[in-house]
Design a protein around this motif. Structure first.
Motif, PDB file in Angstrom:
ATOM      1  N   LYS A 210       0.653  -1.195  -0.155  1.00 47.87           N
ATOM      2  CA  LYS A 210       0.253  -0.255   0.170  1.00 47.87           C
ATOM      3  C   LYS A 210       0.744   1.226   0.018  1.00 47.87           C
ATOM      4  N   LEU A 211       2.326   1.379   0.604  1.00 49.21           N
ATOM      5  CA  LEU A 211       2.762   2.536   0.477  1.00 49.21           C
ATOM      6  C   LEU A 211       2.930   2.614  -0.416  1.00 49.21           C
ATOM      7  N   LEU A 212       3.613   1.428  -1.661  1.00 47.37           N
ATOM      8  CA  LEU A 212       4.541   2.217  -3.127  1.00 47.37           C
ATOM      9  C   LEU A 212       3.136   2.177  -3.791  1.00 47.37           C
ATOM     10  N   GLN A 213       1.695   1.861  -3.500  1.00 46.62           N
ATOM     11  CA  GLN A 213       0.767   2.148  -4.153  1.00 46.62           C
ATOM     12  C   GLN A 213       0.678   3.828  -4.271  1.00 46.62           C
ATOM     13  N   TYR A 214       0.712   4.051  -2.719  1.00 40.42           N
ATOM     14  CA  TYR A 214       0.101   5.686  -2.194  1.00 40.42           C
ATOM     15  C   TYR A 214       1.488   6.576  -3.218  1.00 40.42           C
ATOM     16  N   LEU A 215       2.986   6.309  -3.531  1.00 45.63           N
ATOM     17  CA  LEU A 215       4.028   7.124  -3.576  1.00 45.63           C
ATOM     18  C   LEU A 215       4.299   7.204  -5.299  1.00 45.63           C
ATOM     19  N   ALA A 216       2.936   5.408  -5.811  1.00 39.88           N
ATOM     20  CA  ALA A 216       2.888   5.660  -7.355  1.00 39.88           C
ATOM     21  C   ALA A 216       2.578   6.574  -7.162  1.00 39.88           C
ATOM     22  N   LYS A 217       1.116   7.057  -6.826  1.00 37.98           N
ATOM     23  CA  LYS A 217      -0.511   7.678  -7.274  1.00 37.98           C
ATOM     24  C   LYS A 217       0.648   9.434  -6.760  1.00 37.98           C
ATOM     25  N   GLU A 218       1.148   9.777  -5.995  1.00 36.38           N
ATOM     26  CA  GLU A 218       1.650  10.857  -5.416  1.00 36.38           C
ATOM     27  C   GLU A 218       3.107  11.690  -5.839  1.00 36.38           C
ATOM     28  N   ILE A 219       4.552  10.482  -6.935  1.00 29.59           N
ATOM     29  CA  ILE A 219       5.255  10.890  -7.392  1.00 29.59           C
ATOM     30  C   ILE A 219       5.136  12.071  -7.407  1.00 29.59           C
ATOM     31  N   TRP A 220       4.961  13.020  -7.612  1.00 27.96           N
ATOM     32  CA  TRP A 220       5.108  14.362  -8.321  1.00 27.96           C
ATOM     33  C   TRP A 220       5.781  15.635  -6.917  1.00 27.96           C
ATOM     34  N   SER A 221       4.945  14.968  -5.394  1.00 31.54           N
ATOM     35  CA  SER A 221       5.162  15.519  -3.719  1.00 31.54           C
ATOM     36  C   SER A 221       5.907  15.181  -3.313  1.00 31.54           C
ATOM     37  N   ILE A 222       6.614  16.545  -2.654  1.00 30.67           N
ATOM     38  CA  ILE A 222       7.620  16.108  -1.134  1.00 30.67           C
ATOM     39  C   ILE A 222       6.742  16.002  -0.458  1.00 30.67           C
ATOM     40  N   PHE A 223       7.752  14.556   0.309  1.00 31.89           N
ATOM     41  CA  PHE A 223       7.300  14.186   1.233  1.00 31.89           C
ATOM     42  C   PHE A 223       7.799  13.742   2.907  1.00 31.89           C
ATOM     43  N   ALA A 224       7.185  13.966   3.967  1.00 33.26           N
ATOM     44  CA  ALA A 224       8.023  13.528   5.349  1.00 33.26           C
ATOM     45  C   ALA A 224       6.776  12.314   5.234  1.00 33.26           C
ATOM     46  N   ALA A 225       8.035  11.731   5.876  1.00 30.48           N
ATOM     47  CA  ALA A 225       7.454  10.301   6.353  1.00 30.48           C
ATOM     48  C   ALA A 225       6.302  10.447   7.215  1.00 30.48           C
ATOM     49  N   LYS A 226       5.997  11.400   8.606  1.00 33.26           N
ATOM     50  CA  LYS A 226       5.284  11.921   9.223  1.00 33.26           C
ATOM     51  C   LYS A 226       3.807  11.742   8.813  1.00 33.26           C
ATOM     52  N   ASN A 227       4.087  12.643   7.466  1.00 36.73           N
ATOM     53  CA  ASN A 227       3.158  12.573   6.097  1.00 36.73           C
ATOM     54  C   ASN A 227       2.058  11.360   5.090  1.00 36.73           C
ATOM     55  N   ILE A 228       2.993  11.063   5.489  1.00 38.79           N
ATOM     56  CA  ILE A 228       2.514   9.230   4.932  1.00 38.79           C
ATOM     57  C   ILE A 228       2.055   8.445   5.554  1.00 38.79           C
ATOM     58  N   SER A 229       2.345   8.575   6.897  1.00 42.82           N
ATOM     59  CA  SER A 229       2.179   7.918   8.503  1.00 42.82           C
ATOM     60  C   SER A 229       0.761   8.618   8.485  1.00 42.82           C
ATOM     61  N   ASP A 230       0.631  10.305   8.799  1.00 43.52           N
ATOM     62  CA  ASP A 230      -0.536  10.484   8.562  1.00 43.52           C
ATOM     63  C   ASP A 230      -1.967   9.739   7.880  1.00 43.52           C
ATOM     64  N   TYR A 231      -1.788  10.408   6.524  1.00 43.49           N
ATOM     65  CA  TYR A 231      -2.496  10.032   5.370  1.00 43.49           C
ATOM     66  C   TYR A 231      -2.906   7.995   5.731  1.00 43.49           C
ATOM     67  N   LEU A 232      -1.871   7.244   5.791  1.00 43.12           N
ATOM     68  CA  LEU A 232      -2.082   5.828   6.000  1.00 43.12           C
ATOM     69  C   LEU A 232      -2.844   5.970   7.046  1.00 43.12           C
ATOM     70  N   LYS A 233      -2.878   6.510   8.424  1.00 47.07           N
ATOM     71  CA  LYS A 233      -3.598   6.617   9.515  1.00 47.07           C
ATOM     72  C   LYS A 233      -5.207   6.860   9.632  1.00 47.07           C
ATOM     73  N   SER A 234      -5.387   7.956   8.042  1.00 51.90           N
ATOM     74  CA  SER A 234      -6.493   8.688   8.361  1.00 51.90           C
ATOM     75  C   SER A 234      -7.515   7.568   7.068  1.00 51.90           C
ATOM     76  N   LYS A 235      -6.703   6.672   6.626  1.00 54.36           N
ATOM     77  CA  LYS A 235      -6.957   5.567   5.925  1.00 54.36           C
ATOM     78  C   LYS A 235      -7.336   3.764   7.240  1.00 54.36           C
ATOM     79  N   LYS A 236      -7.287   4.157   8.020  1.00 53.88           N
ATOM     80  CA  LYS A 236      -7.426   2.958   8.556  1.00 53.88           C
ATOM     81  C   LYS A 236      -6.354   2.241   9.488  1.00 53.88           C
ATOM     82  N   ILE A 237      -5.082   3.193   8.573  1.00 56.97           N
ATOM     83  CA  ILE A 237      -3.984   1.609   8.434  1.00 56.97           C
ATOM     84  C   ILE A 237      -2.361   2.257   9.772  1.00 56.97           C
ATOM     85  N   LYS A 238      -2.839   2.001  10.959  1.00 59.32           N
ATOM     86  CA  LYS A 238      -1.748   2.543  12.237  1.00 59.32           C
ATOM     87  C   LYS A 238      -0.497   1.676  11.475  1.00 59.32           C
ATOM     88  N   ILE A 239       0.363   2.620  11.654  1.00 59.22           N
ATOM     89  CA  ILE A 239       1.898   2.497  10.782  1.00 59.22           C
ATOM     90  C   ILE A 239       2.685   3.682  11.977  1.00 59.22           C
TER      91      ILE A 239
END
Length: 395
Positions: A210-239
């Protein structure tokens, strides 16, 4: 020797190190035909030095070399040769002892390959100390794609490239997604499961995909790991953020993802807090996203430009300051250029946004806005507007 299509860009990069007392190590991702690069170097040596009798090539995937089990056996077989080429030697016990001993004799020129599944770049220093120089072998860039598939430099060819990517084996298949997708999906699954999940002992495989699929859809964005973690938590994926960082690191080590950092032009240093991630080849992104679609064209174009820059040996960073971002700062030797990537400049507002990204840059290095606009050969305030297809073809 097998027939092959030359990758001249790599040979030119390697030539200055031929017959230097450094072990040449080629690090590659699956299916980039690294053995053919060794053939190319061997043929160059034969044609330039007439050294055919003084070359040995050992490929451990070939059964004729299956009897080599230990470093002593390896050493005794190759020690009388001047040029030593070794492919897939990782199952030889303590192979690095033989390599270090050969290098210490000062009259051997040594070339070895290391796949992302067997030898990580971070492990090279442990095995070979200071004695080596490494070269990353990338999938085909756009110009090589045209050569391998016997295509003309044309818009239709470019769209084939950004849909199917640069695995050399595709020259043997019809460039039809229904045909190619089965092969590419199998390669992706092998890389994920064998080269990453198994090697790094990833337990939460479902989350990693799921992390790889998320990155595949958002490859144009600048990321912070916390932002990715927060996004996944919003999808009920706790990590946790640390797990995200670990998984991103594993993906980079396996040459699946590439990370580029932000560059502060004023202070001339990079920051490690927020980065961009690009796939080593665009087909990886397309498979993970369920196929190529122009809905994601902006990120796809950035990924493709990145691939072509690094395969031409440009060092790449991204600049972001005061909410303005320049997609790429590319440097090589004494050269530098700034690149802003967009789909098309469909309005004056879009044009102003893309060109204004350079407002805070006062040096005189080339600055480009590159797009898929067909008529793209003009400039504003020394900022050049170019067609993406022509730009990467001319790198």
């Amino acid at each position: 020797m097998k027939k092959y299509i030359k990758r001249e860009n790599y040979l030119e990069k390697i030539k200055p190190f031929i017959w230097k007392d450094l072990i040449k190590v080629f690090i590659w991702q699956r299916r980039v035909w690294k053995s053919y690069l060794l053939y190319q170097i061997m043929d160059f040596l034969k044609s330039s030095n007439n050294e055919q009798s003084d070359i040995i090539y050992i490929n451990k995937e070939d059964l004729q070399w299956d009897h080599i089990k230990t470093y002593n056996e390896l050493f005794n077989i190759v020690k009388s040769y001047k040029y030593i080429f070794m492919d897939e030697i990782w199952d030889i016990e303590n192979w690095e002892k033989a390599i270090r001993s050969l290098q210490a004799q000062w009259w051997h020129d040594i070339y070895i390959t290391g796949s992302n599944s067997n030898l990580l770049s971070s492990e090279l220093a442990t095995f070979l100390s200071w004695r080596y120089i490494s070269f990353n072998i990338y999938p085909l860039n756009y110009k090589e794609f045209l050569l391998f598939h016997n295509l003309e430099h044309h818009t239709d060819s470019f769209y084939k490239y950004i849909e199917f990517g640069g695995l050399p084996y595709l020259k043997n298949l019809e460039l039809n997604w229904d045909i190619v997708n089965s092969y590419l999906t199998d390669v992706v699954n092998t890389i994920i499961l064998k080269d990453i999940v198994s090697k790094f002992k990833i337990r939460n495989i479902d989350f990693y995909k799921k992390l790889l699929q998320y990155l595949a859809k958002e490859i144009w964005s600048i990321f912070a790991a916390k932002n990715i973690s927060d996004y996944l938590k919003s999808k009920k994926i706790k990590i946790s953020t640390n797990v995200v960082l670990d998984y991103l690191s594993f993906s980079k080590e396996a040459l699946f993802l590439n990370e580029i950092s932000r560059y502060d032009i004023k202070w001339k240093k990079t920051f490690e807090i927020r980065q961009k991630y690009f796939f080593t080849d665009i087909w990886l992104r397309n498979v993970l996203s369920g196929g190529f679609t122009t809905l994601d064209i902006w990120g796809i174009l950035e990924n493709v430009v990145y691939i072509n820059l690094v395969s031409h040996w440009w060092n790449v960073n991204v600049w972001e300051i005061n909410k303005k971002e320049i997609d790429f700062i590319a440097e090589k030797s004494w050269e530098k250029m700034y690149i802003q990537v967009a789909y098309i400049l469909e309005s004056q507002k879009t044009k102003n946004r893309e060109f204004s990204a350079f407002d805070n840059i006062t040096d005189h290095w080339p600055k480009y806005v590159i797009t898929l606009d067909k008529k793209a050969s003009w400039s504003i305030n020394w900022i050049q507007h170019k067609n993406i297809i022509d730009f990467i073809y001319q790198l």
